[in-house]
Write a protein that holds these residues in place. Structure first.
Motif, PDB file in Angstrom:
ATOM      1  N   TRP A   4       4.502 -39.595  16.532  1.00 43.29           N
ATOM      2  CA  TRP A   4       3.047 -39.118  16.292  1.00 43.29           C
ATOM      3  C   TRP A   4       2.385 -39.997  15.228  1.00 43.29           C
ATOM      4  O   TRP A   4       1.154 -40.553  15.437  1.00 43.29           O
ATOM      5  CB  TRP A   4       2.938 -37.647  16.017  1.00 43.29           C
ATOM      6  N   GLN A  54       6.990 -32.191  18.802  1.00 47.12           N
ATOM      7  CA  GLN A  54       7.991 -30.968  18.624  1.00 47.12           C
ATOM      8  C   GLN A  54       8.224 -30.723  20.079  1.00 47.12           C
ATOM      9  O   GLN A  54       9.382 -30.448  20.388  1.00 47.12           O
ATOM     10  CB  GLN A  54       7.357 -29.960  17.848  1.00 47.12           C
ATOM     11  N   ARG A  55       7.326 -30.325  20.858  1.00 53.77           N
ATOM     12  CA  ARG A  55       7.616 -29.613  22.185  1.00 53.77           C
ATOM     13  C   ARG A  55       8.403 -30.525  23.123  1.00 53.77           C
ATOM     14  O   ARG A  55       9.399 -30.121  23.800  1.00 53.77           O
ATOM     15  CB  ARG A  55       6.368 -29.285  22.772  1.00 53.77           C
ATOM     16  N   PHE A  90       0.143 -32.344  29.037  1.00 52.94           N
ATOM     17  CA  PHE A  90      -0.709 -33.404  28.465  1.00 52.94           C
ATOM     18  C   PHE A  90       0.064 -34.099  27.138  1.00 52.94           C
ATOM     19  O   PHE A  90      -0.529 -34.595  26.146  1.00 52.94           O
ATOM     20  CB  PHE A  90      -2.031 -33.206  28.464  1.00 52.94           C
ATOM     21  N   ARG A 149       3.275 -42.555  22.474  1.00 56.18           N
ATOM     22  CA  ARG A 149       2.568 -41.570  21.432  1.00 56.18           C
ATOM     23  C   ARG A 149       2.061 -40.232  21.892  1.00 56.18           C
ATOM     24  O   ARG A 149       1.828 -40.421  23.032  1.00 56.18           O
ATOM     25  CB  ARG A 149       1.299 -42.337  20.583  1.00 56.18           C
ATOM     26  N   THR A 150       2.609 -39.044  21.293  1.00 59.06           N
ATOM     27  CA  THR A 150       2.141 -37.780  21.847  1.00 59.06           C
ATOM     28  C   THR A 150       0.616 -37.593  21.440  1.00 59.06           C
ATOM     29  O   THR A 150       0.080 -38.139  20.662  1.00 59.06           O
ATOM     30  CB  THR A 150       3.031 -36.679  21.192  1.00 59.06           C
ATOM     31  N   ALA A 151       0.088 -36.415  21.898  1.00 57.34           N
ATOM     32  CA  ALA A 151      -1.290 -35.994  21.796  1.00 57.34           C
ATOM     33  C   ALA A 151      -1.619 -35.465  20.558  1.00 57.34           C
ATOM     34  O   ALA A 151      -2.687 -35.130  20.166  1.00 57.34           O
ATOM     35  CB  ALA A 151      -1.619 -35.164  22.985  1.00 57.34           C
ATOM     36  N   SER A 152      -0.336 -35.064  19.880  1.00 58.60           N
ATOM     37  CA  SER A 152      -0.701 -34.203  18.730  1.00 58.60           C
ATOM     38  C   SER A 152       0.937 -33.941  18.094  1.00 58.60           C
ATOM     39  O   SER A 152       1.947 -34.136  19.067  1.00 58.60           O
ATOM     40  CB  SER A 152      -1.039 -32.675  19.133  1.00 58.60           C
ATOM     41  N   PRO A 153       1.024 -33.609  16.744  1.00 59.60           N
ATOM     42  CA  PRO A 153       2.246 -33.374  16.125  1.00 59.60           C
ATOM     43  C   PRO A 153       2.990 -31.992  16.975  1.00 59.60           C
ATOM     44  O   PRO A 153       4.221 -32.122  17.246  1.00 59.60           O
ATOM     45  CB  PRO A 153       1.975 -33.132  14.801  1.00 59.60           C
ATOM     46  N   GLN A 154       2.201 -31.306  17.467  1.00 62.67           N
ATOM     47  CA  GLN A 154       2.817 -30.180  18.257  1.00 62.67           C
ATOM     48  C   GLN A 154       3.607 -30.697  19.466  1.00 62.67           C
ATOM     49  O   GLN A 154       4.444 -30.215  19.898  1.00 62.67           O
ATOM     50  CB  GLN A 154       1.954 -28.887  18.295  1.00 62.67           C
ATOM     51  N   ALA A 211       0.686 -38.975  25.273  1.00 67.59           N
ATOM     52  CA  ALA A 211      -0.714 -39.600  25.323  1.00 67.59           C
ATOM     53  C   ALA A 211      -0.809 -41.057  25.857  1.00 67.59           C
ATOM     54  O   ALA A 211      -1.757 -41.457  26.535  1.00 67.59           O
ATOM     55  CB  ALA A 211      -1.395 -39.389  23.884  1.00 67.59           C
TER      56      ALA A 211
END
Lengths: 328, 328, 328, 328
Positions: A126, A86-87, A11, A78-83, A14
């Protein structure tokens, strides 16, 4: 199925954040989006203009940049989180398609750039600027922005559709490296010729279809959507009377059964307007619907489907085929 | 924001799978769903009947069970993976609300049962029976089932809305233990009186509102949705002429701006019919919109909002107040 | 303009009352209208079945009669008064197309029979049986009949469209002898190839288009209408899944901009379903819009127009051309 | 029924041509119609501005005149022919309500002025200026004017609704002297309190309802209509966000089941926006539907009806009651 062997969904990505398109007629292109689709100009920098629809949450959902020929600039996710950011940046780098980090752009912070195997430029980000302070969410009218009083205002960005010399290869990249879920696919004599993928519950944030001329990195269309299907008829009248080329009239897609129409903005890029959200998929174990092209031809005879002109299957930007546009 | 401190979202719970409602008039209740909403009876066992709307993917989205009074039986959530099911069951047990594992029911495999702090029965499950073989997805007509030729057929289950003696407590449980995202909330003198939460991109799969009588575990309503807003006017005519009580005519919600109507099925449970999906939220960092009840009262004067009768704010099942139903 | 020279309009013919169609498969034809369009069977006599839509005011709007080939039985017009009936019968007789008086039929009293110059059978009548007592008009629900709970119920009969070996001749007869107003007309190299005429404020109760094979008295289609455009999409899904041939998907007409679709009932007659009333004309001095066929071809490229298949321009009943019907 | 005794309908009055309203804030009133309803200003003379909707056929459908208080200026009806105009002027004069001939106004020729028994100013006219040359009817786009690119453009004028100290008396005048057909009527303890009448096939071009304060000649509302019901939701959002007072949200009338909403223009006059044409009546012998007010109260509970606020039943212009307008 054993807990140990089941591959869990990823996930990290996002949503579709914004898209940059290129235009040889940038002012006419911006005029199209602001006057007819009611988009708002939120910034202007160098050869670029930033735009948003009145329900888009962020600083912009569209960036129009002047260029000698029409086409795709880049696509931002856009990603689901800053982590998550990074991943995914690590995974993309490992896949050999990374371009590295940028400091960002107007409206968002640092982004990790990469390309699809076919060369479409993309980025993950993000940190992003909202189009309104969250306090605005609290005002009784409960809207991000007022409905603009011009054109038939589109509500939001919906998805992007690419042309690709090898849709199967890009589909695999989007699935394995970015975590997109494959929703539907068309196969012709065993070759993947079109895929629809999403990271959310809508039918697609991205689709890739076969480009036959060998030209890489092409754009098929960009989609904005309306809450109200009937708005497409209002828009069709407005655009027709203002000599915007309408490639396919308001109608229902054969596959997603989404209410849609296709037009060309003055820069030459195809724009799709949707009258509702694409078919929603909530099943976490969704099995892709795979069509053989021979079935598809039947689907296009499905009277729920629009009768799409040949240009739909061949025209993209940059244009690589002479394309007879009907005139009125 | 630092990567190390940002709390990543939890995607273990994927969707609302089905809801069980209780009815003192089960045959009339089943007749309401099959004749007017076009649901299909997929199984019958003991005091229960299993039903699905024609676009529901699974064996059933509704279970109607005979009981001395109307109300909620249980709510089933499907997880994103078998690993997700395992993780959540552990977390719920740790929270002290677990009831343990069952072997499942018609249409799905083993499930982990638990209750909300207010006592609403719920379960989590992964293994589930599809309403059609996946091969059926491939047939040109591209539908899970044919459109039934009776009533105004609802497309799918959408969400469930509960009454709760302490909405804030249940909201916190749904967020912290199950990973639901809070979308909007109403506060009255500092007390949380209503929350809308979801695990997907729709505005809500579940809402909880304040129950003032002290009765625990009540149901406010269950929602099915239609792709076409205008269908609600067709349904309103059909239900009115068949003497189904319509509490609120087709109209727009003040909050989600979803097109809706409210009726009571013959067992007494309130059923909502939606004319489109709820407002879609794609922002992974969505900040909940928090309304003070004084603002809400202004919102209900918003002419985009339905003028809801007092019963909407007080009636739920099991009924704990005498409730004057208008007769025609 | 001088009061003495202005030709006053003739209001003797008031409305389209009912149409009789012929079918080689009468049971399947009746089943199509009752199961899918929700019509009600109001009488059955000999080889004929009488039907009405739930908002039709009279005993029947459709009569289906068994015959070796599909086509038109007759068209019945109601006059504005008994005096109007008398006046028109004299005028028709004087025009040499009268067939004389009949005692009437189930659902109406004496009628004056005549034919168009191309041989389409018609009749004028005044005394008619209502589908409900006028007291029923007073019941609070304010409907002539309850909405049927089957199919996607059509509201009313709208118009009839004929094929004619000489549209100009029949247009002149309808205008000069019956008092119809010409609304629009298509001309090909100076020859009238299609006319739309009405006696009320709707765009057309009757249209005549060129029949090229020489066969006289053919039917092009019969139209029923819905209040809600979106209903046509519900109906298209229902018909498609029940293997009714859909010739043209829900879309907008280029001329009247009416929302429409075309299907073939199992007897072979083309049926049009309208999603709204045709364009309304209130101007008492309306000047007909005359199109040259070369303009028309542009109109069919108008993206507000349906892309009609070739069969639309050639197929009618009785069929005089082999007609390839798509199968699914 | 005997030909000799049947009273033939009178078709001399053909349609509602235009309405003049009075406004103490004429610029704001004109701004409301041009910016939000998309009307076009076609002339300006002295204290008056002339406006038309983009599908209105004539020079203007609305005249806004500055006046110290809001209300009705006059209502203009077009006759079916010059002979009709002559006949009706004689009949009105004989009824003692004639005011005599005028040379006309911008956009039309000589007119015969008269009043209703309650003092509402009206005129009959024949010669009128079209909003476009008839040649324009021939252009392929087939529209009278282009769709304006501002607001949510209304298509046409629909009807006018009056308040009257004696609705029964005015109803009788409109029927007997002008030839209007009575469609529906509400009776309270044997007294006529509301009537809907028309000369065409729409449900009403004019309605009169009981005025209880004794003030004569009041206006209840003026109606413009849209082809697309959903447009009313677009308009409601636009008006709400621009602080136009919305008295009744988009909804369905209990009587005609027309989709409607009610707002107050800045001058204070109530304006109705319709989402479709009113219920169509083609029956030449239509029997009026007569409601007892006790039934009506049930009709307003009909969930197909809008929940109208008390102001709907008491407020008109000039305002004769203090009227609490909700503020947001």
């Amino acid at each position: 199925m054993s807990i140990n062997t089941y591959k869990e969904p990823n996930f990290d990505v996002a949503q579709l954040a914004h898209v940059e398109i290129l235009s040889p007629n940038p002012e006419e292109t911006v005029q199209f989006f602001t006057s007819f689709l009611g988009l708002e100009e939120t910034a202007r920098d160098g050869q670029s203009v930033y735009l948003r629809a009145y329900e888009d949450l962020y600083h912009h959902s569209l960036k129009v940049t002047e260029h000698k020929e029409a086409g795709l600039g880049h696509i931002a996710w856009r990603t689901a989180s800053p982590q998550s950011l990074q991943r995914r940046s690590v995974a993309i780098q490992a896949a050999g398609l990374g371009r590295g980090w940028t400091d960002g752009d107007i409206g968002h912070g640092r982004a990790y750039q990469f390309t699809t195997p076919d060369g479409h430029m993309m980025e993950l980000l993000w940190d992003i600027e909202y189009s309104c302070s969250h306090d605005l969410h609290k005002k009784p009218l409960h809207t991000v922005s007022k409905r603009p009083n011009r054109g038939v205002p589109a509500n939001r960005l919906n998805h992007v559709h690419l042309m690709d010399t090898d849709p199967g290869r890009t589909t695999h990249f989007m699935q394995e490296v970015l975590g997109f879920r494959l929703r539907e696919q068309m196969v012709d004599k065993g070759i993947i010729v079109e895929s629809s993928l999403s990271v959310s519950d809508i039918f697609q944030e991205i689709a890739v279809m076969k480009e036959s001329t060998g030209r890489k990195g092409k754009l098929h269309h960009l989609s904005y959507w309306y809450h109200t299907p009937q708005n497409l008829y209002e828009l069709a009248a407005l655009l027709k009377e203002n000599e915007i080329y309408i490639e396919a009239q308001p109608n229902k897609h054969g596959i997603s059964e989404t209410f849609c129409m296709f037009v060309y903005e003055p820069g030459g890029n195809r724009i799709e307007l949707l009258g509702d959200v694409s078919g929603m998929i909530y099943d976490p174990a969704w099995q892709p619907i795979v069509w053989d092209k021979t079935e598809m031809s039947r689907t296009r005879h499905n009277l729920m489907a629009a009768s799409l002109p040949d240009s739909y299957w061949s025209y993209g930007t940059p244009a690589t085929l002479s394309h007879p546009v009907k005139t009125y």
